[in-house]
Each structure stands twice: as C-alpha cells, then as structure tokens.
Design a protein around this motif. Structure first.
Motif, mmCIF file in Angstrom:
data_model
loop_
_atom_site.group_PDB
_atom_site.id
_atom_site.type_symbol
_atom_site.label_atom_id
_atom_site.label_comp_id
_atom_site.label_asym_id
_atom_site.label_seq_id
_atom_site.Cartn_x
_atom_site.Cartn_y
_atom_site.Cartn_z
ATOM 1 N N LEU A 101 0.829 -1.198 0.000
ATOM 2 C CA LEU A 101 0.000 0.000 0.000
ATOM 3 C C LEU A 101 0.865 1.250 0.000
ATOM 4 C CD1 LEU A 101 -2.494 -1.176 2.748
ATOM 5 C CD2 LEU A 101 -2.979 -1.040 0.306
ATOM 6 N N ARG A 102 0.458 2.241 -0.797
ATOM 7 C CA ARG A 102 1.123 3.531 -0.786
ATOM 8 C C ARG A 102 0.508 4.407 0.309
ATOM 9 N NH1 ARG A 102 -0.186 5.920 -6.185
ATOM 10 N NH2 ARG A 102 1.438 7.446 -5.731
ATOM 11 N N SER A 103 1.115 5.550 0.565
ATOM 12 C CA SER A 103 0.635 6.450 1.608
ATOM 13 C C SER A 103 -0.703 7.070 1.211
ATOM 14 C CB SER A 103 1.651 7.567 1.854
ATOM 15 O OG SER A 103 1.098 8.552 2.713
ATOM 16 N N LEU A 104 -1.630 7.104 2.155
ATOM 17 C CA LEU A 104 -2.918 7.751 1.920
ATOM 18 C C LEU A 104 -2.811 9.272 1.955
ATOM 19 C CD1 LEU A 104 -5.302 5.373 3.879
ATOM 20 C CD2 LEU A 104 -5.385 5.890 1.431
ATOM 21 N N ASP A 105 -1.668 9.795 2.313
ATOM 22 C CA ASP A 105 -1.474 11.250 2.245
ATOM 23 C C ASP A 105 -1.517 11.752 0.809
ATOM 24 O OD1 ASP A 105 -1.206 11.358 4.990
ATOM 25 O OD2 ASP A 105 0.990 11.274 4.943
ATOM 26 N N LEU A 106 -1.465 10.829 -0.167
ATOM 27 C CA LEU A 106 -1.472 11.198 -1.575
ATOM 28 C C LEU A 106 -2.884 11.339 -2.156
ATOM 29 C CD1 LEU A 106 1.359 8.738 -2.723
ATOM 30 C CD2 LEU A 106 1.579 11.208 -2.346
ATOM 31 N N VAL A 107 -3.921 11.076 -1.372
ATOM 32 C CA VAL A 107 -5.281 11.144 -1.908
ATOM 33 C C VAL A 107 -5.622 12.568 -2.331
ATOM 34 C CG1 VAL A 107 -6.168 9.172 -0.599
ATOM 35 C CG2 VAL A 107 -6.337 11.471 0.365
ATOM 36 N N ARG A 108 -6.478 12.666 -3.339
ATOM 37 C CA ARG A 108 -6.946 13.960 -3.839
ATOM 38 C C ARG A 108 -8.456 14.050 -3.596
ATOM 39 N NH1 ARG A 108 -9.241 14.680 -8.595
ATOM 40 N NH2 ARG A 108 -8.332 12.756 -9.419
ATOM 41 N N GLU A 125 -6.789 4.424 10.190
ATOM 42 C CA GLU A 125 -5.804 5.360 10.729
ATOM 43 C C GLU A 125 -5.910 6.722 10.048
ATOM 44 O OE1 GLU A 125 -0.951 5.781 11.380
ATOM 45 O OE2 GLU A 125 -1.792 3.996 10.414
ATOM 46 N N HIS A 126 -6.123 6.718 8.739
ATOM 47 C CA HIS A 126 -6.144 7.974 7.983
ATOM 48 C C HIS A 126 -7.458 8.733 8.185
ATOM 49 C CE1 HIS A 126 -4.833 10.679 4.751
ATOM 50 N NE2 HIS A 126 -6.091 10.682 4.349
#
Length: 219
Positions: free
Chosen positions: A18-25, A99-100
C-alpha cells in the motif's frame, strides 16, 4: 471461473503493498458530499486479483425485481467484522483507512464486501449505500479496485436530502475509471445525496473485483 485478465505490467510485477494515503486527492461534490481518489494505492494489484478469484467464497444471488426474480449481475461475498479477510493485505488496507480517516469518520472501518464483475455484462445499478445508518447519517465507504479498469459513475439524486428545492442546481455526473489498485472513498453525505453505479459495457472489458470497506451498520 475467471475470464482472462489483461493485467497492467506494473500491477502484475510489483510487490503487493500500500502507498501512503497522504497522496489522496479530494473532490468536493454538492449537497455535503465528497470523494477522495488515489490511483494505484495498492501496488501488485493484479496478483491480488488472481488470489482473490480463487480464495473468496463467491456466491451468485437472485433478487426480486418488480414481478419477477432475476440474477444479480455480479458475484458477491461479504465479510462481517469478526470474519477473517481472505488476504492479509486487506487487513492492512482496512487498518490504514481507519488510521487515515478515523478522526474525520469518528469510528473504524469494520466490514468488507467484495463484488466480482466477470465481464462487461456484469454491473450494479444506480444506488446509495443507505441500508442501515447510511440513510440518515454522514458516513464513508472506501472502495479498492483490482483487476481490469471499469467506469464508476456518480450523480446527484433528483432531490438530495440535505437541500431544499431552492438554490443552484447540483453538479452533473462524475466519472472515474477504477482498476489495478485504485482507491475511491465516498464521504460526507455522499450515500444520501448522491448515487453511484457500474454500468454495463458493450466493449470487451476484463474482470474486476471491488473491495468495499464500511463502518459498522452501513450497507
């Protein structure tokens, strides 16, 4: 069981992670709804697709439609919150989503529903996840797609619950093509004021599995 998947080169060869969810738009819709989109959230998605085809206890359903009973045009499986998920990376995905989004959602994601779209004839009609608390409360539904890309459409309901008859018109239909590890999260009033669908396709399309993570009491 599965038609052949024409995989993405990277999704087939990369390690499943999984990549970081901080990248969501985030995309603001209307009537209190929003969606977050993250293409390629899961790497190695095609290998996960193949494992899920074999590991998940898929079932076909029939439902009453007006005066007749019809086949549901997709295969289904549902995991309650106490059930073990079929792949460890899905536990990781659910934990990462909690978590996100936990502070914004106010609770964890708990269940996982899976849909297997075998080809372009499989689909899901316009609907909102309004069985249970989704009919009256803001909530979130997170969908992870693996396999071949398919179009997911969203459109405002004719009379959204959160607005009166006055004011500017709601926006038009929104389209996102999802597959190979893409993530979409529908939040806010999205289930009550908007609806979504996977339309049938007359074009040759490969198989796709969607994994829907939801909080308790939302279906």
């Amino acid at each position: 069981m599965s038609p052949a998947l024409q995989g993405s080169l990277f999704a087939a060869t990369e390690e499943t992670a999984l990549r970081s969810l901080d990248l969501v738009r985030r995309e603001r819709l209307d009537a209190g709804a929003w969606i977050d989109v993250l293409p390629g959230w899961l790497t190695g998605a095609d290998s996960l697709f193949e494992r899920l085809v074999s590991a998940v206890p898929w079932r076909a359903e029939r439902r009453q439609m007006y005066d007749r009973t019809v086949d549901v045009p997709r295969l289904l499986s549902f995991y309650e919150e106490e059930d073990s998920l079929p792949e460890p990376v899905l536990d990781d995905a659910r934990a990462a989503l909690t978590e996100h989004y936990g502070a914004e959602l106010g609770e964890p994601f708990r269940t996982a529903g899976l849909c297997f779209y075998r080809d372009g004839r499989d689909s899901v009609a316009w609907h909102g996840d309004t069985i249970g608390r989704g009919s009256t409360e803001d909530t979130m539904v997170a969908i992870l797609s693996v396999g071949a890309p398919r179009a997911l459409l969203l459109r405002p309901r004719a009379r959204p619950a959160d607005r009166g008859t006055s004011g500017p018109p709601v926006a038009g239909t929104v389209r996102h093509t999802l597959g190979h590890g893409d993530l979409i999260v529908m939040g806010g009033a999205c289930q009550r004021t908007w609806e979504h669908a996977i339309p049938k396709s007359g074009k040759p399309v490969g198989p796709r599995i969607s994994i829907q993570f939801r909080p308790r009491g939302v279906r």
